[in-house]
Motif scaffolding. Sequence first.
Motif, PDB file in Angstrom:
ATOM      1  N   GLU A 199     -24.658  24.770  -0.511  1.00 24.82           N
ATOM      2  CA  GLU A 199     -23.932  24.365   0.688  1.00 24.82           C
ATOM      3  C   GLU A 199     -24.640  23.218   1.402  1.00 24.82           C
ATOM      4  O   GLU A 199     -23.996  22.348   2.002  1.00 24.82           O
ATOM      5  CB  GLU A 199     -23.787  25.557   1.638  1.00 24.82           C
ATOM      6  CG  GLU A 199     -22.829  26.634   1.130  1.00 24.82           C
ATOM      7  CD  GLU A 199     -22.802  27.848   2.035  1.00 24.82           C
ATOM      8  OE1 GLU A 199     -23.626  27.900   2.984  1.00 24.82           O
ATOM      9  OE2 GLU A 199     -21.984  28.752   1.805  1.00 24.82           O
ATOM     10  N   LYS A 200     -25.960  23.203   1.323  1.00 21.19           N
ATOM     11  CA  LYS A 200     -26.723  22.165   2.027  1.00 21.19           C
ATOM     12  C   LYS A 200     -26.788  20.849   1.261  1.00 21.19           C
ATOM     13  O   LYS A 200     -26.723  19.772   1.859  1.00 21.19           O
ATOM     14  CB  LYS A 200     -28.135  22.668   2.313  1.00 21.19           C
ATOM     15  CG  LYS A 200     -28.176  23.815   3.329  1.00 21.19           C
ATOM     16  CD  LYS A 200     -29.601  24.148   3.731  1.00 21.19           C
ATOM     17  CE  LYS A 200     -29.621  25.210   4.827  1.00 21.19           C
ATOM     18  NZ  LYS A 200     -30.985  25.486   5.324  1.00 21.19           N
ATOM     19  N   ILE A 201     -26.936  20.923  -0.063  1.00 25.19           N
ATOM     20  CA  ILE A 201     -27.158  19.686  -0.812  1.00 25.19           C
ATOM     21  C   ILE A 201     -25.905  19.144  -1.481  1.00 25.19           C
ATOM     22  O   ILE A 201     -25.886  17.976  -1.908  1.00 25.19           O
ATOM     23  CB  ILE A 201     -28.260  19.870  -1.876  1.00 25.19           C
ATOM     24  CG1 ILE A 201     -27.798  20.809  -2.991  1.00 25.19           C
ATOM     25  CG2 ILE A 201     -29.561  20.337  -1.245  1.00 25.19           C
ATOM     26  CD1 ILE A 201     -28.747  20.847  -4.171  1.00 25.19           C
ATOM     27  N   ASP A 202     -24.846  19.961  -1.585  1.00 26.44           N
ATOM     28  CA  ASP A 202     -23.664  19.533  -2.334  1.00 26.44           C
ATOM     29  C   ASP A 202     -22.361  19.518  -1.533  1.00 26.44           C
ATOM     30  O   ASP A 202     -21.457  18.751  -1.853  1.00 26.44           O
ATOM     31  CB  ASP A 202     -23.455  20.442  -3.556  1.00 26.44           C
ATOM     32  CG  ASP A 202     -24.189  19.931  -4.785  1.00 26.44           C
ATOM     33  OD1 ASP A 202     -24.676  18.778  -4.757  1.00 26.44           O
ATOM     34  OD2 ASP A 202     -24.296  20.679  -5.769  1.00 26.44           O
ATOM     35  N   ALA A 203     -22.250  20.374  -0.514  1.00 27.02           N
ATOM     36  CA  ALA A 203     -20.956  20.571   0.152  1.00 27.02           C
ATOM     37  C   ALA A 203     -20.359  19.273   0.686  1.00 27.02           C
ATOM     38  O   ALA A 203     -19.155  19.042   0.571  1.00 27.02           O
ATOM     39  CB  ALA A 203     -21.097  21.593   1.282  1.00 27.02           C
ATOM     40  N   GLU A 204     -21.205  18.403   1.242  1.00 29.89           N
ATOM     41  CA  GLU A 204     -20.701  17.182   1.878  1.00 29.89           C
ATOM     42  C   GLU A 204     -20.874  15.942   1.003  1.00 29.89           C
ATOM     43  O   GLU A 204     -20.630  14.826   1.466  1.00 29.89           O
ATOM     44  CB  GLU A 204     -21.422  16.956   3.212  1.00 29.89           C
ATOM     45  CG  GLU A 204     -21.247  18.089   4.211  1.00 29.89           C
ATOM     46  CD  GLU A 204     -22.028  17.833   5.489  1.00 29.89           C
ATOM     47  OE1 GLU A 204     -22.507  16.683   5.679  1.00 29.89           O
ATOM     48  OE2 GLU A 204     -22.156  18.765   6.294  1.00 29.89           O
ATOM     49  N   PHE A 205     -21.300  16.149  -0.240  1.00 25.34           N
ATOM     50  CA  PHE A 205     -21.643  14.987  -1.059  1.00 25.34           C
ATOM     51  C   PHE A 205     -20.983  15.049  -2.432  1.00 25.34           C
ATOM     52  O   PHE A 205     -20.589  16.107  -2.916  1.00 25.34           O
ATOM     53  CB  PHE A 205     -23.167  14.908  -1.244  1.00 25.34           C
ATOM     54  CG  PHE A 205     -23.947  14.909   0.044  1.00 25.34           C
ATOM     55  CD1 PHE A 205     -24.136  13.741   0.751  1.00 25.34           C
ATOM     56  CD2 PHE A 205     -24.488  16.089   0.541  1.00 25.34           C
ATOM     57  CE1 PHE A 205     -24.853  13.729   1.934  1.00 25.34           C
ATOM     58  CE2 PHE A 205     -25.213  16.102   1.721  1.00 25.34           C
ATOM     59  CZ  PHE A 205     -25.393  14.916   2.419  1.00 25.34           C
ATOM     60  N   GLU A 206     -20.878  13.863  -3.039  1.00 27.99           N
ATOM     61  CA  GLU A 206     -20.431  13.715  -4.426  1.00 27.99           C
ATOM     62  C   GLU A 206     -21.402  12.775  -5.131  1.00 27.99           C
ATOM     63  O   GLU A 206     -21.900  11.819  -4.520  1.00 27.99           O
ATOM     64  CB  GLU A 206     -19.008  13.156  -4.482  1.00 27.99           C
ATOM     65  CG  GLU A 206     -17.936  14.091  -3.960  1.00 27.99           C
ATOM     66  CD  GLU A 206     -17.717  15.309  -4.844  1.00 27.99           C
ATOM     67  OE1 GLU A 206     -18.160  15.273  -6.029  1.00 27.99           O
ATOM     68  OE2 GLU A 206     -17.111  16.279  -4.366  1.00 27.99           O
ATOM     69  N   PRO A 207     -21.682  12.976  -6.400  1.00 28.02           N
ATOM     70  CA  PRO A 207     -21.214  14.097  -7.222  1.00 28.02           C
ATOM     71  C   PRO A 207     -22.003  15.370  -6.933  1.00 28.02           C
ATOM     72  O   PRO A 207     -23.063  15.314  -6.307  1.00 28.02           O
ATOM     73  CB  PRO A 207     -21.503  13.594  -8.643  1.00 28.02           C
ATOM     74  CG  PRO A 207     -22.720  12.730  -8.475  1.00 28.02           C
ATOM     75  CD  PRO A 207     -22.545  12.040  -7.151  1.00 28.02           C
ATOM     76  N   LYS A 208     -21.496  16.507  -7.402  1.00 23.25           N
ATOM     77  CA  LYS A 208     -22.197  17.766  -7.237  1.00 23.25           C
ATOM     78  C   LYS A 208     -23.390  17.798  -8.187  1.00 23.25           C
ATOM     79  O   LYS A 208     -23.291  17.412  -9.353  1.00 23.25           O
ATOM     80  CB  LYS A 208     -21.268  18.953  -7.511  1.00 23.25           C
ATOM     81  CG  LYS A 208     -19.977  18.942  -6.686  1.00 23.25           C
ATOM     82  CD  LYS A 208     -20.244  18.832  -5.199  1.00 23.25           C
ATOM     83  CE  LYS A 208     -18.938  18.832  -4.396  1.00 23.25           C
ATOM     84  NZ  LYS A 208     -19.168  18.546  -2.956  1.00 23.25           N
ATOM     85  N   LEU A 209     -24.518  18.256  -7.667  1.00 27.40           N
ATOM     86  CA  LEU A 209     -25.754  18.251  -8.454  1.00 27.40           C
ATOM     87  C   LEU A 209     -26.164  19.618  -8.960  1.00 27.40           C
ATOM     88  O   LEU A 209     -26.842  19.734  -9.979  1.00 27.40           O
ATOM     89  CB  LEU A 209     -26.896  17.659  -7.616  1.00 27.40           C
ATOM     90  CG  LEU A 209     -26.705  16.213  -7.144  1.00 27.40           C
ATOM     91  CD1 LEU A 209     -27.890  15.792  -6.271  1.00 27.40           C
ATOM     92  CD2 LEU A 209     -26.550  15.264  -8.324  1.00 27.40           C
ATOM     93  N   LEU A 210     -25.790  20.657  -8.238  1.00 29.86           N
ATOM     94  CA  LEU A 210     -26.224  22.016  -8.589  1.00 29.86           C
ATOM     95  C   LEU A 210     -25.074  22.756  -9.248  1.00 29.86           C
ATOM     96  O   LEU A 210     -24.033  22.989  -8.639  1.00 29.86           O
ATOM     97  CB  LEU A 210     -26.687  22.756  -7.330  1.00 29.86           C
ATOM     98  CG  LEU A 210     -27.296  24.143  -7.507  1.00 29.86           C
ATOM     99  CD1 LEU A 210     -28.435  24.119  -8.522  1.00 29.86           C
ATOM    100  CD2 LEU A 210     -27.795  24.663  -6.167  1.00 29.86           C
ATOM    101  N   HIS A 211     -25.254  23.111 -10.499  1.00 28.44           N
ATOM    102  CA  HIS A 211     -24.196  23.744 -11.275  1.00 28.44           C
ATOM    103  C   HIS A 211     -24.649  25.119 -11.761  1.00 28.44           C
ATOM    104  O   HIS A 211     -25.829  25.336 -12.037  1.00 28.44           O
ATOM    105  CB  HIS A 211     -23.821  22.884 -12.477  1.00 28.44           C
ATOM    106  CG  HIS A 211     -23.423  21.486 -12.108  1.00 28.44           C
ATOM    107  ND1 HIS A 211     -22.159  21.160 -11.695  1.00 28.44           N
ATOM    108  CD2 HIS A 211     -24.150  20.328 -12.080  1.00 28.44           C
ATOM    109  CE1 HIS A 211     -22.099  19.864 -11.417  1.00 28.44           C
ATOM    110  NE2 HIS A 211     -23.302  19.335 -11.649  1.00 28.44           N
ATOM    111  N   THR A 212     -23.699  26.023 -11.887  1.00 30.69           N
ATOM    112  CA  THR A 212     -23.983  27.369 -12.400  1.00 30.69           C
ATOM    113  C   THR A 212     -23.251  27.550 -13.718  1.00 30.69           C
ATOM    114  O   THR A 212     -22.052  27.273 -13.819  1.00 30.69           O
ATOM    115  CB  THR A 212     -23.490  28.445 -11.404  1.00 30.69           C
ATOM    116  OG1 THR A 212     -24.163  28.248 -10.161  1.00 30.69           O
ATOM    117  CG2 THR A 212     -23.795  29.845 -11.952  1.00 30.69           C
ATOM    118  N   ARG A 213     -23.985  28.002 -14.710  1.00 27.81           N
ATOM    119  CA  ARG A 213     -23.390  28.252 -16.022  1.00 27.81           C
ATOM    120  C   ARG A 213     -23.360  29.752 -16.252  1.00 27.81           C
ATOM    121  O   ARG A 213     -24.383  30.422 -16.147  1.00 27.81           O
ATOM    122  CB  ARG A 213     -24.189  27.561 -17.129  1.00 27.81           C
ATOM    123  CG  ARG A 213     -23.675  27.871 -18.528  1.00 27.81           C
ATOM    124  CD  ARG A 213     -24.376  27.056 -19.601  1.00 27.81           C
ATOM    125  NE  ARG A 213     -24.039  25.640 -19.465  1.00 27.81           N
ATOM    126  CZ  ARG A 213     -24.441  24.712 -20.336  1.00 27.81           C
ATOM    127  NH1 ARG A 213     -25.187  25.076 -21.376  1.00 27.81           N
ATOM    128  NH2 ARG A 213     -24.113  23.451 -20.169  1.00 27.81           N
TER     129      ARG A 213
END
Length: 218
Positions: A199-213
């Motif tokens: 929520e802190k590093i990706d919510a307001e930004f593109e591209p998304k950096l943190l992914h869950t597999r």
Amino acid sequence: MRVLVVEDEKKTAAFIRKALQTEGFAVDVCHNGEEAWTAARHTPFDAIVLDIMLPGRDGLSLLRQLRERQIAAPILLLSARAEVNERVEGLNAGADDYLPKPFVIAELVARVRALGRRGSDSKLAVLHVGDLTLDTISRQAERCGKVIELTAREYRLLEFLMRSAGRICGRMAILEKVWDYDFDPGSNLVDVNVMRLREKIDAEFEPKLLHTRAAWGT
């Protein structure tokens, strides 16, 4: 940073552990030289706080064995004795710093942090993943020039993930590197903290950096 505290006085060890954890360090504690010898051979610590007066294998003997084994983690010696000879002996045996007891806990934390920086010369001080940066000295994260406020736990989690960029980090690996106490492997501890960090590093930004597999078969 992961720190090993070797101190037979349990109250003192708990005091040091709490202070270091408050500053964001992962801390393991051993109360005698034999436990510490086993721990240091199996875990790559970024720094070791080592009391000289220990039951069984004393601190200076342990220090010599660690250096003979080529374990290069920076070591801060603690001792209630004031003899200069003991201090010189410890430094000659491979210790990196010395702090007499009683000590001010803020000084101990500062010295451990300095040892960690000294021992991490091979690591980047500022990490970059895309437009996300993390300064490991000031502990400040920024993305697109915007400062991201992090808790101590979030900082440790983000540093671990950024140093592991491009690799899949399993829950057990995250728990081992970021947390330092007993845990329930079936808990959602990692998931909750990863969600908050996302929520802190990706919510307001593109591209998304943190992914869950998802795990195989789920």
